[in-house]
Design an enzyme around this catalytic site. Sequence first.
Site, short mmCIF file in Angstrom:
data_model
loop_
_atom_site.label_atom_id
_atom_site.label_comp_id
_atom_site.label_asym_id
_atom_site.label_seq_id
_atom_site.Cartn_x
_atom_site.Cartn_y
_atom_site.Cartn_z
N ARG A 254 -5.03 4.00 7.47
CA ARG A 254 -4.18 3.37 8.50
C ARG A 254 -4.94 3.07 9.80
NH1 ARG A 254 -1.72 3.49 4.47
NH2 ARG A 254 0.51 3.84 4.20
N GLU B 267 2.17 7.27 13.28
CA GLU B 267 1.50 6.18 12.56
C GLU B 267 1.76 4.83 13.22
OE1 GLU B 267 1.05 3.19 9.23
OE2 GLU B 267 2.82 3.66 10.41
N SER C 240 6.78 4.81 7.64
CA SER C 240 6.39 6.19 8.00
C SER C 240 6.16 6.26 9.51
CB SER C 240 5.11 6.59 7.29
OG SER C 240 5.27 6.52 5.90
P1 FAD Z 1 3.92 -5.62 13.86
O1 FAD Z 1 4.78 -4.42 13.85
O2 FAD Z 1 4.50 -6.89 14.32
O3 FAD Z 1 2.61 -5.30 14.70
C1 FAD Z 1 1.92 -4.08 14.51
C2 FAD Z 1 0.75 -4.03 15.50
O4 FAD Z 1 -0.21 -5.02 15.18
C3 FAD Z 1 1.20 -4.32 16.93
O5 FAD Z 1 0.43 -3.50 17.78
C4 FAD Z 1 0.85 -5.78 17.14
O6 FAD Z 1 0.58 -6.09 18.48
C5 FAD Z 1 -0.39 -5.95 16.29
N1 FAD Z 1 -0.52 -7.28 15.70
C6 FAD Z 1 0.29 -7.83 14.76
N2 FAD Z 1 -0.19 -9.02 14.38
C7 FAD Z 1 -1.31 -9.25 15.10
C8 FAD Z 1 -2.27 -10.32 15.15
N3 FAD Z 1 -2.18 -11.40 14.37
N4 FAD Z 1 -3.31 -10.20 16.01
C9 FAD Z 1 -3.43 -9.10 16.80
N5 FAD Z 1 -2.55 -8.07 16.80
C10 FAD Z 1 -1.51 -8.14 15.95
N6 FAD Z 1 2.80 0.25 5.86
C11 FAD Z 1 1.91 0.61 4.91
O7 FAD Z 1 0.70 0.62 5.15
N7 FAD Z 1 2.33 0.95 3.65
C12 FAD Z 1 3.62 0.97 3.30
O8 FAD Z 1 3.95 1.27 2.17
C13 FAD Z 1 4.58 0.60 4.28
N8 FAD Z 1 5.90 0.59 4.00
C14 FAD Z 1 6.80 0.24 4.96
C15 FAD Z 1 8.16 0.25 4.62
C16 FAD Z 1 9.11 -0.12 5.57
C17 FAD Z 1 10.57 -0.11 5.19
C18 FAD Z 1 8.70 -0.51 6.87
C19 FAD Z 1 9.71 -0.94 7.88
C20 FAD Z 1 7.36 -0.51 7.21
C21 FAD Z 1 6.39 -0.11 6.26
N9 FAD Z 1 5.03 -0.09 6.56
C22 FAD Z 1 4.11 0.25 5.58
C23 FAD Z 1 4.55 -0.40 7.93
C24 FAD Z 1 4.39 -1.91 8.19
O9 FAD Z 1 5.00 -2.66 7.19
C25 FAD Z 1 2.92 -2.32 8.27
O10 FAD Z 1 2.25 -1.59 9.28
C26 FAD Z 1 2.75 -3.82 8.54
O11 FAD Z 1 1.42 -4.17 8.37
C27 FAD Z 1 3.23 -4.23 9.93
O12 FAD Z 1 3.22 -5.64 9.98
P2 FAD Z 1 3.96 -6.44 11.14
O13 FAD Z 1 3.60 -7.87 10.98
O14 FAD Z 1 5.40 -6.11 11.14
O15 FAD Z 1 3.27 -5.81 12.41
N1 EPU Z 2 7.07 14.12 -0.41
C1 EPU Z 2 8.06 15.06 -0.22
N2 EPU Z 2 9.09 14.73 0.61
C2 EPU Z 2 9.17 13.54 1.24
C3 EPU Z 2 8.15 12.58 1.04
C4 EPU Z 2 7.10 12.91 0.19
O1 EPU Z 2 8.02 16.16 -0.77
O2 EPU Z 2 10.13 13.33 1.97
C5 EPU Z 2 5.96 14.47 -1.35
C6 EPU Z 2 6.36 14.34 -2.80
O3 EPU Z 2 5.66 15.32 -3.53
C7 EPU Z 2 5.88 12.96 -3.18
C8 EPU Z 2 4.57 12.87 -2.37
O4 EPU Z 2 4.85 13.60 -1.17
O5 EPU Z 2 5.64 12.83 -4.55
C9 EPU Z 2 4.17 11.47 -2.04
O6 EPU Z 2 5.27 10.76 -1.48
P1 EPU Z 2 5.28 9.17 -1.33
O7 EPU Z 2 4.82 8.55 -2.60
O8 EPU Z 2 6.59 8.75 -0.79
O9 EPU Z 2 4.12 8.92 -0.32
P2 EPU Z 2 3.90 9.37 1.17
O10 EPU Z 2 2.57 10.04 1.20
O11 EPU Z 2 5.04 10.14 1.71
C10 EPU Z 2 2.61 7.20 1.77
C11 EPU Z 2 2.61 6.13 2.81
C12 EPU Z 2 3.67 5.11 2.53
C13 EPU Z 2 3.44 4.50 1.16
C14 EPU Z 2 3.49 5.63 0.13
C15 EPU Z 2 3.24 5.14 -1.28
C16 EPU Z 2 1.75 7.16 4.82
C17 EPU Z 2 2.01 7.61 6.20
N3 EPU Z 2 2.79 6.71 4.13
O12 EPU Z 2 3.81 7.95 1.92
O13 EPU Z 2 3.51 4.07 3.50
O14 EPU Z 2 4.43 3.54 0.86
O15 EPU Z 2 2.49 6.62 0.47
O16 EPU Z 2 1.91 5.08 -1.57
O17 EPU Z 2 0.61 7.21 4.37
C18 EPU Z 2 4.06 3.46 5.74
O18 EPU Z 2 2.85 3.54 6.00
O19 EPU Z 2 4.88 3.08 6.59
C19 EPU Z 2 4.53 3.82 4.40
C20 EPU Z 2 5.82 3.83 4.04
#
Ligand code: FAD
Ligand code: EPU
Length: 357
Positions: free
Chosen positions: A166, A331, A236
């Site tokens: 990240r 995060e 997250s």
């Molecule tokens: P924004 O929130 O709009 O911006 C984030 C930051 O980047 C801000 O500081 C902004 O100023 C900067 N920025 C954005 N675009 C630019 C640009 N073109 N140039 C310069 N700066 C810029 N993340 C994961 O890694 N894995 C996941 O599985 C995951 N699951 C998610 C699930 C949900 C339901 C939600 C709501 C979020 C999740 N995220 C996850 C987090 C998020 O989706 C990512 O961080 C995503 O990349 C953010 O994109 P955005 O366009 O919304 O960024």
């Molecule tokens: N777990 C729990 N309780 C919870 C969540 C997780 O016990 O509430 C344990 C379980 O054992 C589960 C394991 O953790 O099997 C892994 O959970 P999960 O697959 O949900 O992954 P995570 O580590 O909790 C990360 C990322 C997610 C991404 C998933 C899938 C971060 C901060 N988050 O979550 O990204 O979607 O892995 O790979 O690394 C995000 O960055 O916003 C985000 C949602």
Amino acid sequence: MYNKKYSYNISLKNLNTFGINVTAKKIIFVKTISRLIKTINNCKLFKIPYLILGEGSNVLFLEHYKGIVIFNRIKGITITENNNFWMIHVSSGEKWHNVVKYTLNFGIFGLENMALIPGRIGAAAIQNIGAYGLEFKDICSYVDVLFFKNNDTKRIDVNSCKFSYRSSVFKYEYNYDYAIIAVGIKLSKIWNPVIFPILKNYTTLQDITPYKIFNIICKIRIKKLPDPKKIGNAGSFFKNPIITKKQAYPLISLYKIPHYPQINGLIKISGGWLIEHYNFKNIQIGDAAIHKTQKLILINKKNATSKEVIKLARIIQTCILKKFNIFLEPEIDFIGSTRKIKLKLNSRINLLKLMNK
Ligand code: FAD
Ligand code: EPU
């Protein structure tokens, strides 16, 4: 152009996935690089704060924003190939999930594990997004950056992006005076599936295809993660903590915490597990709460303020530090009234000081 004397207050509630009810003086959707440059030049000329966003899915607005929020909608996808690889040049305002679908429809594989991650391409690079065994760094070839100081564009090779969990060079070393304008994605023509443990609950490995992985991931995510259209959240809120073996092993043997050894010898611990096993019951501060099925995610049940979210986050950090001696680092990005606020939700040292008072 926005004139400082006027106070246009545009609601951002539907433009940040946390659903925080704040305003900006003005919002602009930019579709071209020249419009982006013009907007930034004007902001600089009139000393107006500006913030570039994609979809607002990884930010928490702490206050009303006293400037212009620029939503990046610069679009375009170009595909080229050689004998071994597909090269995909993607403009930074494209939606990440659309790029995943677009490549799959072309028969280009390798992005399927990161299906359904919200947000646009620009932040995908800054954040080094990741899910289910794959990170942006694994498929990135280069990142094109526009520097506002001189309006020059520079291509940053993947090896200079300093990608880590990240994080990237763009997140901490570029001082915010830039925009990501495009990225290059490189995918092998020979598909190497990234198999993640939970996959075997859904299919056998012999039957696996990229489309199956895509569908399974979408299914898992829809079931487990809150849909921001219905419940405000930014994914997250905290990172999974990465700690030393010395600190990790006693905890792991005591609590059987899910953990993942890293290539640098450190251990990633499941932050979600820590929160779940602290047993906060149904803790809620105003409308801010912990998501039921994914405890790393803080949610806005309806009208939560950022103060409530921060208060809840602090309580969680303090309790987890007390019980497990592990610091949960946020995060997401925090946005103040004129600029981003660097990660000071509560440093480990500050928290320890507070707790000793
Ligand atoms: P924004 O929130 O709009 O911006 C984030 C930051 O980047 C801000 O500081 C902004 O100023 C900067 N920025 C954005 N675009 C630019 C640009 N073109 N140039 C310069 N700066 C810029 N993340 C994961 O890694 N894995 C996941 O599985 C995951 N699951 C998610 C699930 C949900 C339901 C939600 C709501 C979020 C999740 N995220 C996850 C987090 C998020 O989706 C990512 O961080 C995503 O990349 C953010 O994109 P955005 O366009 O919304 O960024
Ligand atoms: N777990 C729990 N309780 C919870 C969540 C997780 O016990 O509430 C344990 C379980 O054992 C589960 C394991 O953790 O099997 C892994 O959970 P999960 O697959 O949900 O992954 P995570 O580590 O909790 C990360 C990322 C997610 C991404 C998933 C899938 C971060 C901060 N988050 O979550 O990204 O979607 O892995 O790979 O690394 C995000 O960055 O916003 C985000 C949602």
